[in-house]
Design an enzyme around this catalytic site. Structure first.
Site, PDB file in Angstrom:
ATOM      1  N   HIS A  44       0.845  -1.184   0.000  1.00 51.13           N
ATOM      2  CA  HIS A  44       0.000   0.000   0.000  1.00 51.13           C
ATOM      3  C   HIS A  44       0.890   1.247   0.000  1.00 51.13           C
ATOM      4  O   HIS A  44       2.103   1.180   0.177  1.00 51.13           O
ATOM      5  CB  HIS A  44      -0.932  -0.006   1.204  1.00 51.13           C
ATOM      6  CG  HIS A  44      -2.009  -1.037   1.120  1.00 51.13           C
ATOM      7  ND1 HIS A  44      -3.069  -1.106   1.997  1.00 51.13           N
ATOM      8  CD2 HIS A  44      -2.209  -2.053   0.236  1.00 51.13           C
ATOM      9  CE1 HIS A  44      -3.865  -2.112   1.679  1.00 51.13           C
ATOM     10  NE2 HIS A  44      -3.362  -2.709   0.616  1.00 51.13           N
ATOM     11  N   GLU A  46       1.310   3.736   2.062  1.00 50.95           N
ATOM     12  CA  GLU A  46       2.046   4.065   3.279  1.00 50.95           C
ATOM     13  C   GLU A  46       3.335   3.252   3.383  1.00 50.95           C
ATOM     14  O   GLU A  46       4.374   3.763   3.811  1.00 50.95           O
ATOM     15  CB  GLU A  46       1.158   3.813   4.513  1.00 50.95           C
ATOM     16  CG  GLU A  46      -0.111   4.652   4.564  1.00 50.95           C
ATOM     17  CD  GLU A  46      -1.311   3.985   3.915  1.00 50.95           C
ATOM     18  OE1 GLU A  46      -2.437   4.232   4.379  1.00 50.95           O
ATOM     19  OE2 GLU A  46      -1.128   3.211   2.948  1.00 50.95           O
ATOM     20  N   CYS A  71      -5.449   1.444   6.333  1.00 53.70           N
ATOM     21  CA  CYS A  71      -6.228   0.248   6.639  1.00 53.70           C
ATOM     22  C   CYS A  71      -5.870  -0.298   8.023  1.00 53.70           C
ATOM     23  O   CYS A  71      -4.790  -0.048   8.558  1.00 53.70           O
ATOM     24  CB  CYS A  71      -6.025  -0.817   5.570  1.00 53.70           C
ATOM     25  SG  CYS A  71      -4.331  -1.426   5.431  1.00 53.70           S
ATOM     26  N   ALA A 150     -21.254   7.105 -29.757  1.00 48.94           N
ATOM     27  CA  ALA A 150     -20.850   8.021 -30.823  1.00 48.94           C
ATOM     28  C   ALA A 150     -22.083   8.337 -31.654  1.00 48.94           C
ATOM     29  O   ALA A 150     -22.876   7.436 -31.968  1.00 48.94           O
ATOM     30  CB  ALA A 150     -19.766   7.399 -31.696  1.00 48.94           C
ATOM     31  N   TRP A 171     -19.001   2.890 -38.767  1.00 45.88           N
ATOM     32  CA  TRP A 171     -18.130   3.789 -38.022  1.00 45.88           C
ATOM     33  C   TRP A 171     -18.573   5.247 -38.178  1.00 45.88           C
ATOM     34  O   TRP A 171     -18.876   5.717 -39.271  1.00 45.88           O
ATOM     35  CB  TRP A 171     -16.678   3.638 -38.478  1.00 45.88           C
ATOM     36  CG  TRP A 171     -16.082   2.320 -38.085  1.00 45.88           C
ATOM     37  CD1 TRP A 171     -15.739   1.290 -38.916  1.00 45.88           C
ATOM     38  CD2 TRP A 171     -15.795   1.879 -36.765  1.00 45.88           C
ATOM     39  NE1 TRP A 171     -15.250   0.236 -38.190  1.00 45.88           N
ATOM     40  CE2 TRP A 171     -15.268   0.566 -36.859  1.00 45.88           C
ATOM     41  CE3 TRP A 171     -15.934   2.463 -35.497  1.00 45.88           C
ATOM     42  CZ2 TRP A 171     -14.876  -0.173 -35.743  1.00 45.88           C
ATOM     43  CZ3 TRP A 171     -15.547   1.724 -34.395  1.00 45.88           C
ATOM     44  CH2 TRP A 171     -15.022   0.434 -34.513  1.00 45.88           C
ATOM     45  N   ARG A 185     -11.764   1.743 -22.107  1.00 44.71           N
ATOM     46  CA  ARG A 185     -12.074   0.358 -21.745  1.00 44.71           C
ATOM     47  C   ARG A 185     -11.072  -0.180 -20.737  1.00 44.71           C
ATOM     48  O   ARG A 185     -11.438  -0.899 -19.798  1.00 44.71           O
ATOM     49  CB  ARG A 185     -12.067  -0.519 -22.993  1.00 44.71           C
ATOM     50  CG  ARG A 185     -13.219  -0.282 -23.946  1.00 44.71           C
ATOM     51  CD  ARG A 185     -13.091  -1.148 -25.193  1.00 44.71           C
ATOM     52  NE  ARG A 185     -14.196  -0.949 -26.126  1.00 44.71           N
ATOM     53  CZ  ARG A 185     -14.320  -1.565 -27.287  1.00 44.71           C
ATOM     54  NH1 ARG A 185     -13.379  -2.432 -27.668  1.00 44.71           N
ATOM     55  NH2 ARG A 185     -15.362  -1.328 -28.067  1.00 44.71           N
ATOM     56  N   THR A 197     -26.681  -4.636 -30.515  1.00 44.79           N
ATOM     57  CA  THR A 197     -25.295  -4.249 -30.800  1.00 44.79           C
ATOM     58  C   THR A 197     -24.429  -5.482 -30.982  1.00 44.79           C
ATOM     59  O   THR A 197     -23.584  -5.544 -31.878  1.00 44.79           O
ATOM     60  CB  THR A 197     -24.748  -3.368 -29.661  1.00 44.79           C
ATOM     61  OG1 THR A 197     -25.531  -2.184 -29.561  1.00 44.79           O
ATOM     62  CG2 THR A 197     -23.290  -2.984 -29.921  1.00 44.79           C
ATOM     63  N   GLU A 283     -21.607   0.629 -23.652  1.00 41.67           N
ATOM     64  CA  GLU A 283     -21.353   1.107 -25.016  1.00 41.67           C
ATOM     65  C   GLU A 283     -22.562   0.973 -25.944  1.00 41.67           C
ATOM     66  O   GLU A 283     -22.470   1.302 -27.118  1.00 41.67           O
ATOM     67  CB  GLU A 283     -20.142   0.387 -25.611  1.00 41.67           C
ATOM     68  CG  GLU A 283     -18.817   0.820 -25.018  1.00 41.67           C
ATOM     69  CD  GLU A 283     -17.647   0.594 -25.971  1.00 41.67           C
ATOM     70  OE1 GLU A 283     -17.859   0.175 -27.117  1.00 41.67           O
ATOM     71  OE2 GLU A 283     -16.508   0.845 -25.543  1.00 41.67           O
ATOM     72  N   THR A 288     -30.455   0.032 -24.509  1.00 45.20           N
ATOM     73  CA  THR A 288     -29.719  -0.251 -23.268  1.00 45.20           C
ATOM     74  C   THR A 288     -29.281   1.039 -22.589  1.00 45.20           C
ATOM     75  O   THR A 288     -29.477   1.220 -21.378  1.00 45.20           O
ATOM     76  CB  THR A 288     -28.492  -1.121 -23.583  1.00 45.20           C
ATOM     77  OG1 THR A 288     -28.917  -2.342 -24.196  1.00 45.20           O
ATOM     78  CG2 THR A 288     -27.716  -1.441 -22.314  1.00 45.20           C
TER      79      THR A 288
END
Length: 340
Positions: A44, A46, A71, A150, A171, A185, A197, A283, A288
């Protein structure tokens, strides 16, 4: 604390599903050590900060700044609060409390019981934002949700497909925008598309145009209509099919059933939470995306606009949110919205 946030950004992707934390150790107004969270399972922030201090005798007189509460439990590594106590660091400045139930104030209590001076909530909102996926997952019991699509100059996200049309995307954006999408992604735990899709585009949903980890693929397929020979089912990446049909799991391919007659978006969130996925990039397609928008289950939207015109087709989702930034990518643009 600002330096802690800069450091934390360096470890964000590798640390997931852990939060990425930045730590800075100061003695006489001089930084003598700093660090950020290592890749998942590693040290971690620290620990890395303490290890970087050349003269450990100075720690007894130093202040450690951390963007998230140290933690207090044994996980992949020992408790960081114990390390601070061991080195007798007398003052701890913390950006925000950890929402994870096994920590959530227990690290602070341990430090205070050991005699440390603890100062809380320095740049609190910025510290929460730096680990927005982690906080959303633990506080709201769902993944952090990013919408992405897009659209053309005239507001369409796809053409009307004919039966003999090739199975591939139409596209809208340029190659630089598409590369940026692959970067996006790599930053999320999962990526989700709807049935249409998946059928019309046969997408891979990987990060082939960017160096980074592939997200878990999520496919909505109520009636299991997506052909089994499509890329989504190549079993190279963990894939979850959300369906109304019962089907046996396979290697890297999981089938989860929900009731498609009600609360679809929330049920999807519940499935992703059960699989411990802290974020999801949605996407498409139009139905959706609109389902999550209408159910107010989204945190951020990234809307690309290309230079092409379709004149007719599938209209882009209707979004109400606060636009926080807008950039130009050659002849494309990108608007980013938050759900405020």
């Amino acid at each position: 604390m600002q330096r802690c946030l800069q450091l934390a950004a360096n470890g964000l992707q590798a640390a997931m599903p852990n939060p990425s934390v930045g730590a800075v150790i100061v003695h006489n107004n001089q930084i003598i050590g700093e660090g950020y969270t290592s890749a998942y399972g590693g040290n971690h922030a620290e620990v890395n900060a303490v290890h970087s201090v050349k003269d450990k005798s100075l720690l007894k007189y130093a202040t450690i700044y951390v963007s998230l509460e140290p933690c207090s439990h044994y996980g992949k590594t020992p408790p960081c609060s114990d390390l601070i106590i061991k080195h007798q660091i007398p003052k701890v400045v913390i950006g925000t409390i950890d929402p994870f139930a096994k920590v959530a104030g227990k690290g602070i209590a341990r430090l205070q019981n050991a005699g440390c001076e603890v100062i809380l909530n320095i740049l609190k909102e910025e510290c929460i934002a730096s680990n927005k996926r982690f906080f959303t997952y633990h506080q709201h019991k769902r993944p952090y949700i990013v919408l992405k699509w897009a659209e053309t100059q005239d507001g369409f996200i796809d053409k009307i497909r004919k039966e003999n049309d090739p199975v591939q995307p139409n596209w809208i954006t340029n190659k630089f925008s598409r590369q940026l999408v692959h970067k996006y992604r790599s930053e999320e735990a999962a990526i989700l598309v709807g049935t249409n899709t998946a059928i019309t585009d046969n997408p891979k949903l990987n990060t082939r145009d960017w160096h980074g980890k592939n997200p878990v693929r999520i496919v909505l397929d109520k009636s299991l209509r997506v052909p089994s020979n499509y890329s989504l089912f190549d079993q190279t990446i963990k894939t979850i099919v959300i369906t109304a049909q019962q089907k046996e799991n396979q290697e890297n391919l999981f089938f989860e059933t929900i009731d498609f007659s009600k609360n679809i978006a929330q049920q999807i969130c519940d499935v992703l939470f059960q699989h411990e996925l802290q974020s999801v990039l949605i996407e498409g397609g139009k139905q959706t995306l609109q389902t999550f928008i209408d159910d107010d289950l989204w945190d951020e939207a990234r809307v690309f606009k290309g230079s092409v015109l379709f004149q007719q087709g599938i209209k882009a989702p209707i979004l109400k949110g606060k636009r926080v930034s807008s950039v130009t990518i050659l002849n494309n643009s990108l608007d980013i919205y938050t759900n405020d």
